[in-house]
Scaffold this motif. Structure first.
Motif, short mmCIF file in Angstrom:
data_model
loop_
_atom_site.label_atom_id
_atom_site.label_comp_id
_atom_site.label_asym_id
_atom_site.label_seq_id
_atom_site.Cartn_x
_atom_site.Cartn_y
_atom_site.Cartn_z
N GLN A 33 0.85 -1.19 0.00
CA GLN A 33 0.00 0.00 0.00
C GLN A 33 0.89 1.24 0.00
OE1 GLN A 33 -3.77 0.43 0.60
NE2 GLN A 33 -2.95 2.29 -0.33
N SER A 34 0.83 2.03 -1.07
CA SER A 34 1.58 3.29 -1.09
C SER A 34 1.10 4.14 0.07
CB SER A 34 1.39 4.01 -2.42
OG SER A 34 2.11 3.34 -3.44
N THR A 35 2.05 4.83 0.74
CA THR A 35 1.75 5.43 2.03
C THR A 35 2.33 6.83 2.14
OG1 THR A 35 1.81 3.22 3.04
CG2 THR A 35 1.99 5.09 4.54
N LEU A 36 1.52 7.74 2.69
CA LEU A 36 1.99 9.08 3.05
C LEU A 36 2.12 9.10 4.56
CD1 LEU A 36 2.63 12.08 2.60
CD2 LEU A 36 0.17 12.52 2.51
N ALA A 37 3.35 9.25 5.04
CA ALA A 37 3.64 9.17 6.48
C ALA A 37 4.03 10.54 7.01
CB ALA A 37 4.76 8.17 6.74
N ILE A 38 3.24 11.04 7.96
CA ILE A 38 3.55 12.31 8.62
C ILE A 38 4.03 11.98 10.03
CG2 ILE A 38 2.74 14.64 9.14
CD1 ILE A 38 2.44 13.85 6.19
N LEU A 39 5.35 11.97 10.18
CA LEU A 39 5.97 11.66 11.48
C LEU A 39 6.70 12.90 11.97
CD1 LEU A 39 7.62 8.15 10.94
CD2 LEU A 39 5.57 8.67 12.24
#
Length: 485
Positions: A33-39
């Motif tokens: 699953q392509s993922t946008l990660a805001i960490l």
């Protein structure tokens, strides 16, 4: 095949537990699953693709904005035992670059700038490889642009398509809902095709303060006074390269701190040297423009001072997030005098061309080639945008940046809880119990009552051996006392 991520974390990296969000993001990637990660800053973004590559044994291409950041990540992977890692940067000479490209299939982790991926020869070589994961670090650069904007970030959607639409990980520390949608749209994804994992931006161990000053002279005096009293490593941010250099000289001569300036006008070797000195503890302070910060993985930065007004709240939160990464108290102070707003407005005006300038550039395209200042206009011109389309883009961008600046000024003059005001910008809230922390802001009356009680109990008499005063409390009291003087 089911993967035990906890066991793999211990085996590959020696850690007993994941930081918040890491395991969820890895599970998303292993589910393809392509993922946008805001960490948040210090959240451990680099471990995500390093661990994915270590477990899957697939090739990973990482888009990164800074040479120093790429060199640092290459060194880390090599330290962990990986020899199949390389960075394609402008620092390579022709022969080095040719040799790497000829043997590119030997590497598992390939770092490259967006400009390098715009090179047809480089992109063709990478296209010939089987890319298992395409990573875009500092993905907010796709949406937010200012004086240092990199237009080739906008081309990464086409790069991703050229690579066969591989599994993609987009990462950044802060992004509003509008910025997140911008990132997804520019990369040619459908919103439903991307899993968004968004962690809170709140860093409860960072104390927030803004000091409104009457003029430049008072601001200079305040900066010197703060630096004389504060302890530990720190970063001071400026909007002007020349002002960063002047302040570094003044602080080096008027305090006992080891100080150097850092900005985009320096050559790569100079900047890398200063960054390494700071990381190794041979420098106490860096007077920097926004060019300094991405990839600064130093846990013990105790304070961040903004000498000039940041362009927007998301940049401010990213920059103050570089202090207190060891979870000990950190201090964020913003020094403001009313003329600072005009400096940012001038930057907006000088960065975004008005109608007459854009019209002239479209009529004289040679000027776009001759002057790097117009690289953003050149990008739209060369990609087939007509004058009116480009003008619409620049108008909307200017309105957005003016609105973001207004929100930043509002934060400074806000007479309520500063943390609430920052988090509201990202549509976040925290409960009263969470806010009941000693590390809130200079408008927290409860804190000052608590501080006075603590001061009377511990700091106005000799410490008894049984008091067990935590070191972190002593640090925070030392710092916060300055704010009431």
């Amino acid at each position: 095949m089911k993967i035990n991520l906890q066991s793999a974390l211990k085996k590959e990296f020696g850690f007993d537990s994941f930081r918040p969000g890491q395991e969820e993001i890895l599970k998303s990637l292993f589910a393809h699953q392509s993922t946008l990660a805001i960490l948040p800053t210090g959240g451990g973004k680099t471990l995500l693709y390093q661990m994915y590559g270590a477990i899957s044994h697939q090739r990973v291409v990482i888009v990164s904005p800074l040479i120093s950041l790429m060199q640092d990540q290459v060194s880390r992977l090599q330290y962990l035992g990986s020899k199949r890692v390389v960075a394609l940067t402008s620092a390579l000479d022709y022969q080095e670059k040719s040799v790497i490209l000829q043997h590119l299939n030997h590497y598992q982790f390939i770092y490259a700038s967006p400009e390098m991926l715009a090179n047809a020869q480089v992109l063709q070589r990478i296209k010939n490889l089987n890319v298992g994961l395409f990573v875009i670090d500092e993905a907010h650069c796709i949406s937010e642009w200012g004086p240092d904007f990199r237009p080739d970030y906008l081309n990464l959607g086409k790069v991703r398509q050229a690579l066969g639409n591989p599994l993609t990980l987009m990462m950044t520390a802060t992004a509003t809902e509008a910025v997140r949608q911008d990132i997804i749209r520019h990369l040619d994804f459908d919103s439903e095709a991307v899993k968004q994992i968004v962690l809170p931006v709140n860093r409860p161990n960072i104390f927030l303060s803004a000091k409104i000053l009457t003029n430049q002279q008072e601001k200079d005096r305040t900066l010197i006074d703060l630096v004389r009293k504060l302890h530990g490593p720190g970063i001071i941010y400026f909007s002007s390269k020349s002002r960063a250099e002047q302040a570094a000289v003044a602080l080096a001569t008027q305090t006992d701190r080891r100080v150097m300036a850092y900005h985009g006008g320096m050559d790569n070797q100079q900047r890398f040297h200063i960054q390494q000195q700071f990381m190794d503890g041979n420098l106490d302070l860096v007077c920097a423009t926004s060019a300094f910060g991405m990839g600064i993985d130093k846990d013990d930065i105790r304070f961040v001072i903004h000498y000039h007004l940041p362009a927007n709240i998301q940049s401010y939160v990213q920059e103050i997030g570089r202090c207190g990464r060891d979870q000990k108290p950190g201090l964020a102070i913003l020094l403001y005098e009313p003329n600072d707003r005009y400096l940012q407005m001038n930057l907006i005006d000088n960065t975004i061309p008005d109608r007459s300038m854009l019209q002239y550039l479209y009529q004289h395209p040679k000027a776009l080639t001759d002057d790097d200042q117009f690289r953003v206009v050149k990008y739209y011109h060369d990609h087939g945008y007509n004058f009116e389309q480009a003008m619409g883009i620049f108008d909307r961008s200017k309105q957005r940046r003016v609105s973001e600046l207004a929100a930043m000024v509002k934060y400074i003059y806000h007479d309520g809880c500063r943390r609430d005001e920052l988090l509201k910008y990202f549509e976040e809230t925290i409960s009263s119990s969470q806010k009941n922390s000693v590390y809130c802001c200079d408008h927290d009356i409860d804190f000052w009552n608590h501080w006075q009680e603590f001061n009377n109990k511990y700091l106005k008499r000799p410490e008894k051996s049984g008091d067990n005063l935590p070191q972190s409390w002593r640090e925070v009291v030392d710092k916060l006392f300055l704010l009431k003087n």
